[in-house]
Write a protein that holds these residues in place. Structure first.
Motif, short mmCIF file in Angstrom:
data_model
loop_
_atom_site.label_atom_id
_atom_site.label_comp_id
_atom_site.label_asym_id
_atom_site.label_seq_id
_atom_site.Cartn_x
_atom_site.Cartn_y
_atom_site.Cartn_z
N LEU A 234 49.36 -84.81 -37.64
CA LEU A 234 48.98 -84.69 -36.14
C LEU A 234 48.32 -83.39 -36.38
O LEU A 234 47.74 -83.08 -35.18
N LEU A 235 48.53 -82.50 -37.40
CA LEU A 235 47.67 -81.27 -37.32
C LEU A 235 46.23 -81.54 -37.55
O LEU A 235 45.57 -80.67 -37.27
N SER A 236 45.90 -82.50 -38.32
CA SER A 236 44.69 -82.76 -38.82
C SER A 236 43.71 -83.55 -37.92
O SER A 236 44.01 -84.02 -36.61
N GLY A 237 42.26 -83.37 -38.37
CA GLY A 237 41.13 -84.09 -37.32
C GLY A 237 41.37 -85.60 -37.41
O GLY A 237 40.74 -86.19 -36.53
N LYS A 238 42.41 -86.24 -38.28
CA LYS A 238 42.44 -87.53 -38.41
C LYS A 238 43.16 -88.05 -36.91
O LYS A 238 43.31 -89.12 -36.69
N SER A 239 43.80 -87.22 -36.41
CA SER A 239 44.53 -87.71 -35.16
C SER A 239 43.91 -86.94 -33.81
O SER A 239 44.46 -86.49 -32.92
N SER A 240 42.61 -86.81 -34.09
CA SER A 240 41.70 -86.01 -33.03
C SER A 240 41.87 -86.43 -31.60
O SER A 240 41.91 -85.65 -30.58
N TYR A 241 42.27 -87.71 -31.30
CA TYR A 241 42.46 -88.38 -30.19
C TYR A 241 43.97 -88.55 -29.57
O TYR A 241 44.25 -89.24 -28.56
N VAL A 242 45.01 -87.94 -30.54
CA VAL A 242 46.32 -87.97 -30.07
C VAL A 242 46.92 -86.69 -29.52
O VAL A 242 46.93 -85.83 -30.36
N SER A 243 47.51 -86.79 -28.33
CA SER A 243 48.16 -85.67 -27.60
C SER A 243 48.82 -86.11 -26.81
O SER A 243 48.75 -87.19 -26.13
N GLY A 244 50.20 -85.37 -26.44
CA GLY A 244 51.24 -85.87 -25.71
C GLY A 244 52.19 -87.06 -26.33
O GLY A 244 53.03 -87.55 -25.77
#
Length: 253
Positions: A234-244
């Motif tokens: 979740l910290l990384s760019g691999k989760s770049s469209y994950v928020s909330g």
């Protein structure tokens, strides 16, 4: 290949043991520098620092009482540590309080619990956001709040007070994701279930995992490293469209 920015660092509160220590080690493997808080166990914090440095990353550990400490001063100390720009915050520090039913809790217990689990967590989010916000000259970043499945399950008969504090963390995570998304900051949470850490013994129930693991569909308790892997993703760019998001790490429970 690492996924972190070698000129960036991540703050992990409660970083000397359990999920916090595992997160620091996995984050170092991913290429981040680390700034950790711990309450009193310097030897445990030193061991985490050593593990981070063995990965070729830099780290500092700051003794800090989440119930009484000045969060603004804490982040100023990290600013001066020479770790690079702030990329992320992992709000891991927290307490369960003793196992109590609703009719057994008292105000002093609640005051301590909420100061640590909500007030200090929210102030850490504020300080991180001030530094990471693209609207304020920052480069963006990510915040991960360590919640708990108790926040959804309710904690009845055990930790209803703790569950209430984690329910607040869940709500705060969703609201902050909406508020900070336009400033380049993603905000997510993880909700661990039954994880093998010291938290159960500290609450006076060292046998708790053994008693409750039968209710886990995967048939076992989780490891701190399994939670840490999700946090660092979740910290990384691999989760770049994950928020909330609020990711349950609970074996299906």
């Amino acid at each position: 290949m690492t996924s972190g920015d070698q000129d960036a660092y991540v703050v992990v509160t409660g970083g000397s043991r359990g999920i916090g220590a595992a997160t620091a080690r996995v984050a170092a493997q991913a290429g981040y520098n680390l700034a950790l808080t711990y309450k009193s166990n310097q030897s445990a914090a030193d061991a985490v620092i050593q593990a981070v440095e063995e990965e070729g990353r830099r780290a500092v550990a700051q003794p800090f009482d989440m119930a009484t400490g000045n969060v603004e001063e804490l982040f100023q100390t990290f600013d001066a540590a020479g770790l690079g720009r702030l990329h992320g915050l992992v709000n891991n520090a927290g307490i369960t309080g003793p196992i109590k039913c609703l009719t057994e809790i008292d105000q002093a217990m609640l005051d301590d619990l909420f100061r640590i689990n909500i007030t200090s967590l929210m102030l850490c989010m504020k300080e991180a956001a001030l530094r990471m916000s693209t609207a304020r000259g920052g480069a963006g970043g990510a915040i991960v709040n360590v919640s708990s499945r108790a926040g959804q399950l309710g904690g009845a008969g055990e930790w209803i007070h703790y569950a209430a504090s984690k329910g607040a963390v869940d709500t705060l995570t969703e609201g902050a994701a909406k508020e900070l998304g336009g400033e380049g900051i993603r905000v997510n949470a993880v909700s661990p279930g039954l994880i093998e850490t010291e938290i159960h013994a500290a609450a006076g129930a060292p046998e708790r995992l053994e008693k409750m693991v039968g209710g886990v569909p995967l048939g076992r308790a989780g490891a701190a490293e399994e939670v840490a892997e999700a946090i660092v993703w979740l910290l990384s760019g691999k989760s770049s469209y994950v928020s909330g998001a609020n990711i349950a790490i609970s074996g299906g429970r």
